[in-house]
Write a protein that holds these residues in place. Sequence first.
Motif, PDB file in Angstrom:
ATOM      1  N   TRP A 226       0.784  -1.127  -0.053  1.00 10.41           N
ATOM      2  CA  TRP A 226      -0.087  -0.119   0.014  1.00 10.41           C
ATOM      3  C   TRP A 226       0.904   1.258  -0.144  1.00 10.41           C
ATOM      4  CZ3 TRP A 226      -4.218   2.344  -1.307  1.00 10.41           C
ATOM      5  CH2 TRP A 226      -4.577   3.390  -0.701  1.00 10.41           C
ATOM      6  N   SER A 227       1.870   1.232   0.871  1.00 10.97           N
ATOM      7  CA  SER A 227       2.843   2.558   1.008  1.00 10.97           C
ATOM      8  C   SER A 227       3.449   2.543  -0.392  1.00 10.97           C
ATOM      9  CB  SER A 227       3.832   2.375   2.018  1.00 10.97           C
ATOM     10  OG  SER A 227       4.696   1.118   1.578  1.00 10.97           O
ATOM     11  N   GLY A 228       3.775   1.616  -1.041  1.00  9.75           N
ATOM     12  CA  GLY A 228       4.407   1.652  -2.389  1.00  9.75           C
ATOM     13  C   GLY A 228       3.703   1.810  -3.533  1.00  9.75           C
ATOM     14  N   ILE A 229       2.289   1.873  -3.381  1.00  5.89           N
ATOM     15  CA  ILE A 229       0.972   2.028  -4.447  1.00  5.89           C
ATOM     16  C   ILE A 229       1.429   3.601  -4.848  1.00  5.89           C
ATOM     17  CG2 ILE A 229      -1.229   2.315  -4.938  1.00  5.89           C
ATOM     18  CD1 ILE A 229      -1.601  -0.404  -3.706  1.00  5.89           C
ATOM     19  N   TYR A 230       1.304   4.426  -3.893  1.00  5.64           N
ATOM     20  CA  TYR A 230       1.351   5.988  -4.254  1.00  5.64           C
ATOM     21  C   TYR A 230       2.408   6.183  -5.045  1.00  5.64           C
ATOM     22  CZ  TYR A 230      -2.500   7.596  -1.541  1.00  5.64           C
ATOM     23  OH  TYR A 230      -3.752   7.902  -0.741  1.00  5.64           O
ATOM     24  N   PRO A 231       3.860   5.846  -4.833  1.00  2.00           N
ATOM     25  CA  PRO A 231       4.954   6.207  -5.854  1.00  2.00           C
ATOM     26  C   PRO A 231       4.780   5.495  -7.174  1.00  2.00           C
ATOM     27  CG  PRO A 231       6.046   5.703  -3.609  1.00  2.00           C
ATOM     28  CD  PRO A 231       4.336   5.286  -3.546  1.00  2.00           C
ATOM     29  N   LEU A 232       3.983   4.523  -7.137  1.00  2.00           N
ATOM     30  CA  LEU A 232       4.004   3.441  -8.228  1.00  2.00           C
ATOM     31  C   LEU A 232       2.918   4.175  -9.063  1.00  2.00           C
ATOM     32  CD1 LEU A 232       3.559  -0.205  -9.021  1.00  2.00           C
ATOM     33  CD2 LEU A 232       1.772   1.209  -9.776  1.00  2.00           C
ATOM     34  N   VAL A 233       1.601   4.748  -8.539  1.00  2.00           N
ATOM     35  CA  VAL A 233       0.662   5.379  -9.186  1.00  2.00           C
ATOM     36  C   VAL A 233       1.097   6.874  -9.823  1.00  2.00           C
ATOM     37  CG1 VAL A 233      -1.473   6.434  -9.052  1.00  2.00           C
ATOM     38  CG2 VAL A 233      -1.130   4.279  -8.179  1.00  2.00           C
ATOM     39  N   VAL A 234       1.988   7.677  -8.925  1.00  3.47           N
ATOM     40  CA  VAL A 234       2.289   8.745  -9.190  1.00  3.47           C
ATOM     41  C   VAL A 234       3.362   8.838 -10.458  1.00  3.47           C
ATOM     42  CG1 VAL A 234       3.628  10.937  -8.433  1.00  3.47           C
ATOM     43  CG2 VAL A 234       2.000   9.869  -6.999  1.00  3.47           C
ATOM     44  N   LYS A 236       3.499   6.343 -12.651  1.00  4.16           N
ATOM     45  CA  LYS A 236       2.896   5.824 -13.926  1.00  4.16           C
ATOM     46  C   LYS A 236       2.152   6.888 -14.445  1.00  4.16           C
ATOM     47  CE  LYS A 236       1.808   2.960 -17.167  1.00  4.16           C
ATOM     48  NZ  LYS A 236       2.823   2.792 -18.375  1.00  4.16           N
ATOM     49  N   VAL A 237       1.146   7.523 -13.809  1.00  5.66           N
ATOM     50  CA  VAL A 237       0.155   8.271 -14.136  1.00  5.66           C
ATOM     51  C   VAL A 237       0.678   9.803 -14.431  1.00  5.66           C
ATOM     52  CG1 VAL A 237      -1.956   9.302 -13.492  1.00  5.66           C
ATOM     53  CG2 VAL A 237      -1.702   7.142 -12.814  1.00  5.66           C
ATOM     54  N   TYR A 238       1.653  10.275 -13.729  1.00  8.29           N
ATOM     55  CA  TYR A 238       2.146  11.627 -13.962  1.00  8.29           C
ATOM     56  C   TYR A 238       3.570  11.583 -14.542  1.00  8.29           C
ATOM     57  CZ  TYR A 238      -1.946  12.477 -10.710  1.00  8.29           C
ATOM     58  OH  TYR A 238      -2.898  12.440 -10.178  1.00  8.29           O
ATOM     59  N   SER A 239       4.460  11.797 -13.686  1.00  9.27           N
ATOM     60  CA  SER A 239       6.003  11.781 -14.346  1.00  9.27           C
ATOM     61  C   SER A 239       7.036  11.403 -13.179  1.00  9.27           C
ATOM     62  CB  SER A 239       6.155  13.090 -14.896  1.00  9.27           C
ATOM     63  OG  SER A 239       6.341  14.241 -13.945  1.00  9.27           O
ATOM     64  N   ALA A 240       8.258  11.310 -13.487  1.00  7.12           N
ATOM     65  CA  ALA A 240       9.493  11.125 -12.688  1.00  7.12           C
ATOM     66  C   ALA A 240       9.511  12.430 -11.951  1.00  7.12           C
ATOM     67  CB  ALA A 240      10.601  10.637 -13.503  1.00  7.12           C
ATOM     68  N   GLU A 241       9.260  13.574 -12.522  1.00  5.91           N
ATOM     69  CA  GLU A 241       9.523  14.937 -11.770  1.00  5.91           C
ATOM     70  C   GLU A 241       8.444  14.899 -10.916  1.00  5.91           C
ATOM     71  OE1 GLU A 241      10.051  19.567 -12.940  1.00  5.91           O
ATOM     72  OE2 GLU A 241       9.388  18.312 -14.314  1.00  5.91           O
TER      73      GLU A 241
END
Length: 477
Positions: A226-234, A236-241
């Motif tokens: 769950w804690s890793g889902i946020y970085p994964l979604v951000v 994938k959906v947004y950008s590395a920046e």
Amino acid sequence: MADSLKRDTVRGVVWSAVERFSVQGVQFFVMLVMARLLLPADYGLLGMLTIFITVSYVFIDAGFTSALIRKQNRTQLDNSTVFYFNVVLSLLLYILLWVASPFIADFYEQPLLSDLMRVVGLSLVINSFVLVPRAILTADTDFKTQTKASLIGAILSGSLGIFLAYRGCGVWSLVWQQIANAIISSVIIWILCRWRPTLEYSWQSFKELFGFGSKLLLSSLLDKTWSGIYPLVVGKVYSAEILGYYSRAHHFSEFPSSNVTAILQRVTYPILCRIQDDPERLPLIYRRFIRTSVFVIFPLMLGLSACSAPMINILIGEKWAYCSVLLTIICFSMMWYPMQSINLNLLQVKGRSDLFLRLEIIKKIMGVIVLCISVPLGIEAMCYAGIVSSLISLIINTYYTGKLIDCGFLVQMKDIAHILLLSLVVWGLLLGLFCFIDSDIVKLCVGIPLGMLLYVGVSLVLKFPELDELLDIVKKR
């Protein structure tokens, strides 16, 4: 017995605090220097791998660390069994990550991630060798030895990271910093801890420890995923920046929140385990832990929220300005983290890892619903959703606490209401004050001491018992 318990608690809190804040202080300084040398996208690339590393580490630990600490009559056979399990599984998982790395890179559409994963994954194997020694030291409340290893590792690896960042190595400076830290701290722990594995393994011991640890494994797996889902979604959906901004904001918020939580978890768990069969002392000491932790963490988190903009601009530069917007919001979700963790600690103390697992499943289902609603609305909406998820998690975590020791959500909120109210008042006053000050330096130089003075002063005038508890710990050390 009571004096011994209190002495061990104070000693454990002090050395655990020294370790966490000295190590995190060094790492924080290193991060400030490296953030000025690197780009948000560099941190974002490494953040994309977070979920894979953290979930793998959960499998390697498999709840055995908590099981060893909880078992009062653990044997050499128990320790050796867990040691070989940790090492062998870490090697298997590293091979799996090596094979999967190209697919991970394709998922994010970032080819460099394949090579990054194959190097970062080495930290799993290195750290597996010291899981049992750390568990033994923690069970004995020997945080002094762990402090030495962690601090030396942080200083040397941080120096390497800064050097590589200065030489223009980009994201690789972050990678080699992690690997160096794992190697150095593990070697020191191995040298200072007198325990050594013997050539023996017991399936009976494995089954006994895994019977308790397996449910913690599933719970931790849910939590870390769950804690890793946020970085994964951000990512994938947004950008590395954007992920870089988010990960730095989360890192700033974790400095007070997660460190205080880690200190309390490491100390309260073995201490509460000793009195797990005392129905009178357990709830009293438990509620005291809650109040004392909140007395420290609430003003820290709300103060950080109020000071986020001037602090970010001064420490890591205006190129990270958007990080402060996210940090202001995230602090309100992370402030509840210590309470959540201590409530879950009680379930482990009472041996109810089944309830622990049940709560994690319920919380993650609710969290996924909140996340799915917020993702289309943008990264700031996701951060606000984190506050909602945090409060829902607290309510759920306290349900069985109320059943087991009659200390549920309403009881705990009543215990901490005065602390929450005072912290919010100080937060509001600081925000109001900053509206009349233009200079970022003046905001921090005036706001921080004024906030501390107001908080401590009102606590003294109103005679908050939590302040006396902290002063008592200082006096005893």
